[in-house]
Scaffold this active site. Structure first.
Site, mmCIF file in Angstrom:
data_model
loop_
_atom_site.group_PDB
_atom_site.id
_atom_site.type_symbol
_atom_site.label_atom_id
_atom_site.label_comp_id
_atom_site.label_asym_id
_atom_site.label_seq_id
_atom_site.Cartn_x
_atom_site.Cartn_y
_atom_site.Cartn_z
ATOM 1 N NE ARG A 123 -10.852 -9.861 -2.263
ATOM 2 C CZ ARG A 123 -11.184 -8.971 -3.205
ATOM 3 N NH1 ARG A 123 -11.471 -9.377 -4.427
ATOM 4 N NH2 ARG A 123 -11.228 -7.686 -2.910
ATOM 5 C CE LYS A 177 -3.963 -1.922 2.539
ATOM 6 N NZ LYS A 177 -4.991 -1.681 1.528
HETATM 7 N N1 BES Z 1 -8.272 -3.784 4.235
HETATM 8 C C1 BES Z 1 -8.364 -3.390 2.862
HETATM 9 C C2 BES Z 1 -9.655 -2.644 2.570
HETATM 10 C C3 BES Z 1 -9.684 -1.195 2.981
HETATM 11 C C4 BES Z 1 -8.904 -0.258 2.323
HETATM 12 C C5 BES Z 1 -10.551 -0.774 3.960
HETATM 13 C C6 BES Z 1 -8.982 1.080 2.697
HETATM 14 C C7 BES Z 1 -10.639 0.554 4.309
HETATM 15 C C8 BES Z 1 -9.844 1.483 3.681
HETATM 16 C C9 BES Z 1 -8.337 -4.620 1.964
HETATM 17 O O1 BES Z 1 -7.561 -5.662 2.415
HETATM 18 C C10 BES Z 1 -7.771 -4.184 0.672
HETATM 19 O O2 BES Z 1 -6.642 -3.814 0.647
HETATM 20 N N2 BES Z 1 -8.584 -4.226 -0.374
HETATM 21 C C11 BES Z 1 -8.174 -3.808 -1.644
HETATM 22 C C12 BES Z 1 -8.748 -4.771 -2.653
HETATM 23 C C13 BES Z 1 -8.184 -4.584 -4.017
HETATM 24 C C14 BES Z 1 -6.740 -5.003 -4.059
HETATM 25 C C15 BES Z 1 -9.006 -5.425 -4.977
HETATM 26 C C16 BES Z 1 -8.715 -2.401 -1.884
HETATM 27 O O3 BES Z 1 -9.831 -2.104 -1.477
HETATM 28 O O4 BES Z 1 -7.973 -1.592 -2.437
HETATM 29 MN MN MN Z 2 -5.553 -5.479 1.823
#
Ligand code: BES
Ligand code: MN
Ligand code: ZN
Length: 495
Positions: A353, A279
């Site tokens: 997931r 990230k």
């Molecule tokens: N924990 C995150 C989701 C999230 C991101 C919640 C920002 C709240 C704020 C999750 O694990 C994630 O990183 N999801 C990705 C999925 C993508 C790679 C398809 C996302 O939402 O960017």
């Molecule tokens: Mn994630």
């Protein structure tokens, strides 16, 4: 905080701060009128000066009102009566926030002049207790010297009702204390930093919850056990971290021996760096909240235990940390899930997931009445609904309706989203049964679609709480959602 219900004449209430709701247009309710007369018109004079304001939640503190047994009388504007539920919540929150700025160690809210549409005094009492608890919650475990704003003198929040008819109110208050405790636990687990609140910490919390309870049994599956169950997706997430993953199992038996259990599944990523698909730096600290789904499961179980609900409830918490390292999963890696289906990991940041799919397959062994998973699953969910509603997905309309209703009643709302077949194709992979991501479009929906492929054998719902579980900005912190929704939903199965 302690709570009690007081009766008798309002002028005789002994308290550090008496909270008195006042209607608009200076028309006083029966009890306000009485207190005004006893205090030589103190209330009407203040209102005539225009010191209270006419919008809901405005407050005015009157010191040492004559004839009353309280050093403080706090007027709070109720707005037009009857109030709706949201209005009553706001009234209590404003009043408690005002009390907290004083030195009062106990306060008493007079319910006599309050009228809330479609709700009785026990509802008001319970709701007031829960709102007072949420308003006075503080998290300063790691502050050497907590500032004034973090200190709360208020330790007792009572309700007063002059008239008889207290039947059921004491019970409602007791349940409200249980739910408020669950909400506070969820908030604290969420607020704890990732270096403290890791999977092993969560496992210890579960053991603590089970200690001394005949009804709750706790088991912790370690990585070795997950491996022999074939949980290749779950294990792919924990591959890059030194923190051992845990699958936490809490079984609560409060119902009939052969009653099918309701199963709650929580995403417990104690820190989500994204892994190799790392990230961006700014705001990454908020990924300590990526276990808020798990936190809500803990809070809910704590409330269920305290309320001794006559139900069978199983909680499964998928606890892991998502880190990049030489041993971490790579984009393109293919793993086999416990269900036998294979997954191509196109993005290691779609880890929620991955831990959930194997945990959902594990849930099959309970022959559940229904399974609800709670997860801070997608950033896309925050874009879709903001922080007002959790996103709800379900493969069963009755289950969906039950959860939506529980959300409405508790004020912890969810909004249903589609699980149409049309979205499933976004998960196609060239090399495995499915990819773990479905592209930019409808990201919350395709994440739910992924999970739906592991939940075909039972009634299932998924709550994406990425927007609702914590606040960002100056009020950064866990909200404790959706504990209230979940407890309300579980309660609806009683009887
Ligand atoms: N924990 C995150 C989701 C999230 C991101 C919640 C920002 C709240 C704020 C999750 O694990 C994630 O990183 N999801 C990705 C999925 C993508 C790679 C398809 C996302 O939402 O960017
Ligand atoms: Mn994630
Ligand atoms: Zn995550």
């Amino acid at each position: 905080m302690d709570h009690a219900l007081k009766g008798g004449k309002p002028e005789n209430v002994r308290t550090d701060c008496l909270i008195l709701p006042i209607g608009p247009e200076r028309e006083l309710g029966a009890t306000a009128k009485k207190l005004d007369a006893i205090s030589d018109g103190r209330i009407t004079r203040a209102l005539e000066r225009g010191d209270l304001g006419r919008s809901l939640g405005r407050t005015l503190l009157l010191a040492e009102p004559a004839g009353l047994r309280t050093p403080r009388l706090l007027l709070v504007q109720s707005g037009k009566l009857p109030l709706d539920a949201a209005g009553f919540r706001k009234l209590v929150r404003s009043a408690v926030a005002a009390v907290v700025t004083t030195g009062a160690t106990d306060a008493t809210l007079c319910l006599d002049d309050v009228d809330v549409k479609d709700h009785d005094p026990s509802w008001c009492a319970a709701e007031a207790v829960m709102q007072a608890s949420e308003e006075t919650y503080r998290f300063h475990d790691y502050l050497s010297e907590p500032g004034e704003a973090l200190q709360v003198n208020l330790h007792r929040f009572n309700l007063h009702q002059s008239a008889a008819g207290r039947a059921g109110i004491d019970r409602a208050i007791k349940d409200a204390v249980a739910i408020a405790g669950g909400v506070a636990t969820a908030r604290t687990l969420g607020n704890l930093p990732g270096n403290v609140c890791h999977p092993t910490y969560l496992a210890a919390e579960a053991r603590k919850l089970g200690q001394g309870s005949k009804q709750l049994s706790v088991r912790i599956l370690d990585e070795k056990q997950m491996k022999s169950l074939g949980m290749g997706a779950f294990l792919s997430v924990t591959a890059g971290t030194e923190q051992p993953a845990k699958l936490i199992v809490m079984e609560y038996r409060g119902g009939a021996q052969k009653a099918k259990p309701l199963v709650l599944v929580g995403k417990g990523i104690t820190f989500d760096t994204g892994g190799i698909s790392i990230k961006a730096g700014p705001g990454m600290d908020e990924m300590k909240f990526d276990m808020c789904g798990a936190a809500s499961v803990f809070g809910t179980m704590q409330a269920v235990l305290a309320m001794e609900l006559p139900l069978n409830v199983v909680a499964l918490v998928a606890a892991a940390e998502n880190m990049p390292s030489g041993s971490a999963s790579r984009p393109g890696d293919i793993v086999r899930t416990m269900s036998g289906q294979t997954v191509e990991i196109l993005n290691t940041d779609a880890e929620g997931r991955m831990v959930l799919c194997d945990t959902l397959t594990y849930a099959e062994r309970y022959k559940p009445e229904a399974v609800v998973d709670i997860a801070t699953l997608t950033g896309a969910c925050v874009i879709a609904l903001g922080n007002h509603a959790s996103a709800l997905y379900a493969n069963d309309d009755e289950l969906a309706a039950g959860l939506l209703g529980a959300g409405e009643r508790s004020g912890d709302r969810a909004w249903r989203m589609p699980l149409w077949e049309d979205y499933q194709q976004q998960l196609r992979s060239n090399f495995a049964d499915m990819a773990n991501v479905g592209g930019r479009e409808a990201g919350s929906v395709t994440a739910a679609c992924f999970l739906s492929r592991y939940t075909r054998n039972y009634r299932w719902a998924h709550l994406d709480v990425a927007g609702s579980a914590w606040n960002t900005g100056t009020k950064k912190g866990a909200t404790g959602r959706p504990v209230r929704l979940l407890v309300e939903w579980l309660r609806s199965h009683v009887g």
